[in-house]
Design an enzyme around this catalytic site. Sequence first.
Site, PDB file in Angstrom:
ATOM      1  N   GLU A  86     -39.744  52.404 -26.335  1.00 13.76           N
ATOM      2  CA  GLU A  86     -40.095  50.989 -26.172  1.00 13.76           C
ATOM      3  C   GLU A  86     -38.916  50.071 -26.487  1.00 13.76           C
ATOM      4  O   GLU A  86     -38.345  50.131 -27.574  1.00 13.76           O
ATOM      5  CB  GLU A  86     -41.277  50.662 -27.102  1.00 13.76           C
ATOM      6  CG  GLU A  86     -41.833  49.283 -26.897  1.00 13.76           C
ATOM      7  CD  GLU A  86     -43.079  49.009 -27.747  1.00 13.76           C
ATOM      8  OE1 GLU A  86     -43.522  49.913 -28.485  1.00 13.76           O
ATOM      9  OE2 GLU A  86     -43.584  47.889 -27.664  1.00 13.76           O
ATOM     10  N   HIS A 385     -39.066  40.402 -27.075  1.00 15.78           N
ATOM     11  CA  HIS A 385     -39.460  41.652 -26.419  1.00 15.78           C
ATOM     12  C   HIS A 385     -38.995  41.640 -24.960  1.00 15.78           C
ATOM     13  O   HIS A 385     -38.390  42.599 -24.477  1.00 15.78           O
ATOM     14  CB  HIS A 385     -40.982  41.794 -26.506  1.00 15.78           C
ATOM     15  CG  HIS A 385     -41.489  43.131 -26.089  1.00 15.78           C
ATOM     16  ND1 HIS A 385     -41.158  44.285 -26.749  1.00 15.78           N
ATOM     17  CD2 HIS A 385     -42.284  43.496 -25.059  1.00 15.78           C
ATOM     18  CE1 HIS A 385     -41.738  45.298 -26.160  1.00 15.78           C
ATOM     19  NE2 HIS A 385     -42.419  44.853 -25.122  1.00 15.78           N
TER      20      HIS A 385
HETATM   21  P1  HMG Z   1     -32.424  37.684 -31.585  1.00 13.97           P
HETATM   22  O1  HMG Z   1     -32.431  36.842 -32.808  1.00 13.97           O
HETATM   23  O2  HMG Z   1     -32.597  37.035 -30.268  1.00 13.97           O
HETATM   24  O3  HMG Z   1     -31.148  38.598 -31.559  1.00 13.97           O
HETATM   25  O4  HMG Z   1     -33.563  38.783 -31.785  1.00 13.97           O
HETATM   26  P2  HMG Z   1     -29.599  38.197 -31.517  1.00 13.97           P
HETATM   27  O5  HMG Z   1     -29.135  38.402 -30.112  1.00 13.97           O
HETATM   28  O6  HMG Z   1     -29.368  36.862 -32.172  1.00 13.97           O
HETATM   29  O7  HMG Z   1     -28.947  39.328 -32.447  1.00 13.97           O
HETATM   30  C1  HMG Z   1     -29.221  39.379 -33.854  1.00 13.97           C
HETATM   31  C2  HMG Z   1     -29.300  40.847 -34.304  1.00 13.97           C
HETATM   32  O8  HMG Z   1     -30.467  41.466 -33.735  1.00 13.97           O
HETATM   33  C3  HMG Z   1     -28.134  41.708 -33.874  1.00 13.97           C
HETATM   34  O9  HMG Z   1     -27.082  41.584 -34.782  1.00 13.97           O
HETATM   35  C4  HMG Z   1     -28.759  43.081 -33.909  1.00 13.97           C
HETATM   36  O10 HMG Z   1     -28.864  43.539 -35.236  1.00 13.97           O
HETATM   37  C5  HMG Z   1     -30.154  42.820 -33.343  1.00 13.97           C
HETATM   38  P3  HMG Z   1     -25.585  42.061 -34.335  1.00 13.97           P
HETATM   39  O11 HMG Z   1     -25.639  43.483 -33.912  1.00 13.97           O
HETATM   40  O12 HMG Z   1     -25.215  41.153 -33.181  1.00 13.97           O
HETATM   41  O13 HMG Z   1     -24.771  41.852 -35.557  1.00 13.97           O
HETATM   42  N1  HMG Z   1     -30.128  42.906 -31.876  1.00 13.97           N
HETATM   43  C6  HMG Z   1     -29.839  44.021 -31.178  1.00 13.97           C
HETATM   44  N2  HMG Z   1     -29.519  45.267 -31.549  1.00 13.97           N
HETATM   45  C7  HMG Z   1     -29.304  46.167 -30.569  1.00 13.97           C
HETATM   46  N3  HMG Z   1     -29.373  45.882 -29.252  1.00 13.97           N
HETATM   47  C8  HMG Z   1     -29.695  44.645 -28.835  1.00 13.97           C
HETATM   48  C9  HMG Z   1     -29.942  43.663 -29.814  1.00 13.97           C
HETATM   49  N4  HMG Z   1     -30.266  42.370 -29.752  1.00 13.97           N
HETATM   50  C10 HMG Z   1     -30.378  41.922 -31.001  1.00 13.97           C
HETATM   51  N5  HMG Z   1     -29.762  44.392 -27.534  1.00 13.97           N
HETATM   52  C11 HMG Z   1     -35.037  40.566 -31.305  1.00 13.97           C
HETATM   53  C12 HMG Z   1     -33.989  39.616 -30.745  1.00 13.97           C
HETATM   54  C13 HMG Z   1     -35.627  41.367 -30.182  1.00 13.97           C
HETATM   55  C14 HMG Z   1     -34.367  41.519 -32.298  1.00 13.97           C
HETATM   56  C15 HMG Z   1     -36.110  39.709 -32.059  1.00 13.97           C
HETATM   57  O14 HMG Z   1     -36.646  38.775 -31.157  1.00 13.97           O
HETATM   58  C16 HMG Z   1     -37.234  40.533 -32.636  1.00 13.97           C
HETATM   59  O15 HMG Z   1     -37.086  41.134 -33.676  1.00 13.97           O
HETATM   60  N6  HMG Z   1     -38.381  40.519 -31.983  1.00 13.97           N
HETATM   61  C17 HMG Z   1     -39.520  41.358 -32.372  1.00 13.97           C
HETATM   62  C18 HMG Z   1     -39.503  42.583 -31.525  1.00 13.97           C
HETATM   63  C19 HMG Z   1     -40.492  43.623 -31.954  1.00 13.97           C
HETATM   64  O16 HMG Z   1     -41.118  43.555 -32.977  1.00 13.97           O
HETATM   65  N7  HMG Z   1     -40.604  44.636 -31.132  1.00 13.97           N
HETATM   66  C20 HMG Z   1     -41.507  45.740 -31.369  1.00 13.97           C
HETATM   67  C21 HMG Z   1     -42.277  45.992 -30.143  1.00 13.97           C
HETATM   68  S1  HMG Z   1     -43.605  44.884 -29.997  1.00 13.97           S
HETATM   69  C22 HMG Z   1     -44.956  45.837 -30.488  1.00 13.97           C
HETATM   70  O17 HMG Z   1     -45.241  46.772 -29.868  1.00 13.97           O
HETATM   71  C23 HMG Z   1     -45.636  45.656 -31.780  1.00 13.97           C
HETATM   72  C24 HMG Z   1     -46.553  44.456 -31.986  1.00 13.97           C
HETATM   73  O18 HMG Z   1     -47.681  44.434 -31.160  1.00 13.97           O
HETATM   74  C25 HMG Z   1     -46.975  44.669 -33.412  1.00 13.97           C
HETATM   75  C26 HMG Z   1     -47.774  43.561 -33.984  1.00 13.97           C
HETATM   76  O19 HMG Z   1     -48.526  42.916 -33.242  1.00 13.97           O
HETATM   77  O20 HMG Z   1     -47.677  43.383 -35.208  1.00 13.97           O
HETATM   78  C27 HMG Z   1     -45.802  43.191 -31.810  1.00 13.97           C
END
Ligand code: HMG
Length: 432
Positions: A86, A385
């Site tokens: 995912e 996401h």
């Molecule tokens: P952002 O703030 O837009 O990211 O977050 P950014 O571009 O500013 O980058 C900040 C840091 O995020 C990076 O630091 C990385 O650590 C990481 P850096 O490496 O630049 O020093 N990061 C990445 N790492 C690797 N590859 C990438 C990348 N982009 C950022 N491409 C982010 C973006 C998606 C991290 C944020 O919006 C987030 O945490 N969202 C939540 C996502 C999530 O929880 N996903 C799980 C799946 S959803 C689910 O199935 C579960 C759910 O239903 C559970 C529930 O309901 O409780 C939601």
Amino acid sequence: MMKKTITGFSKFSKREKIDWIISTFFEDAEVAKKTISQYWNDDKTLQDLHDDFIENTISNFYLPYGVAPNFVINNREYVIPMVVEESSVVAAASLVAKFWSTRGGFKATVISTTKIGQVHFMFDGEFADLKAHFNDSKSRLITATDSITKNMRKRGGGILDIELRDKSSELENYYQLHVTFETMDSMGANFINSCLEAIAKEFNKENSASSVQVQIVMSILSNYVPDCIVRAEVSCPVNRLYKENAELFAQKFKQAVDIANVEPHRAVTHNKGIMNGIDAVVVATGNDFRAIESGAHAYAAQSGAYKSLSQCEIKDGIFTFWIEIPLALGTVGGLTAIHPLAKLSLEMLQKPSASELMEIVAVAGLAQNFAALRALTTTGIQHGHMKMHLSNIIKQLDTSEEEKTYLLNYFEKKEVSHSAVVAAYEKMKERG
Ligand code: HMG
């Protein structure tokens, strides 16, 4: 119509199995053959190893192996390997690891490591007689496992206790030998099952010398391990939590956890988010994610209602977020010793003991939960996401490299959705 059942399939060679599957189920044999064979490994030794993990292997099913850097757990730095399909899970873990690394990091403690196995049996008689029979045979039941437990005892583990449990009020004539184990760095499934079968055999043997006659039904470990628990935690002053209006953020975050504690529909999704992190590390280290999943969900429902596995508290200006979860994990034995990538993961994690791995896995679950709740209570989950999912959507559109770069740039500052990407793609095509 072609027959779709078969006898003797297991005796076929791999080639014969593939031929039968293809001729029976696929219209385009060439495409099916190519899909199956393109995932084979050229290294025959490695392919043979994978073939032998399970039965009737015809191909390999790849999952991405990612890494989340910047975790600080008990003042030690880690890069955590994660195997998951995912998008956004690894990014979320990485983001949260970095966030908490400047706020004291994660603290984790193993509370207990006891595993459980049971011999289930039927007995039609007086419980007092059964109890006397059990008390008389208990030491012999333990002695019967001596050859199996010898090495484990040398390492400090083994059988902790055998208890007779009366379950006859729940099911007529049903009793158990409830056995507790310490399995040190192994998950212990084979060890526990071998001990249980030896105990059951001995208990059955004792039958003949006694008037008490029991009927053994089965002997098996339990994946419900409420005494194999780890706690992971993060904590910091509320005002360090969020860039603007940190108090409101903390309050909404805690409300989100509280909701998961009273509303099972939300709790299941909340815990799914936790399992995103937990399963990914469990798979990467060659552990059994089905055992972990079923144990965790049973624990979440231990009160009789399904609840959140994590908790949140705001007290005296301090935000604390923690998880307590049962995790029966191993760092020796099973796949951990034979899957080259599981070995690599454990080395990347600085060769943890099973207890240390419990701490790391619990932290991955808590981090994932923090990321999801942080997104849900602020920007909404779709923003991040979909940002991560963008390249998957573009892939479905069969773009050239140049078109892909255009779309990635186009959505840099725009909200991503499937329809928005398709619309941008069509517009780009129209313009030529
Ligand atoms: P952002 O703030 O837009 O990211 O977050 P950014 O571009 O500013 O980058 C900040 C840091 O995020 C990076 O630091 C990385 O650590 C990481 P850096 O490496 O630049 O020093 N990061 C990445 N790492 C690797 N590859 C990438 C990348 N982009 C950022 N491409 C982010 C973006 C998606 C991290 C944020 O919006 C987030 O945490 N969202 C939540 C996502 C999530 O929880 N996903 C799980 C799946 S959803 C689910 O199935 C579960 C759910 O239903 C559970 C529930 O309901 O409780 C939601």
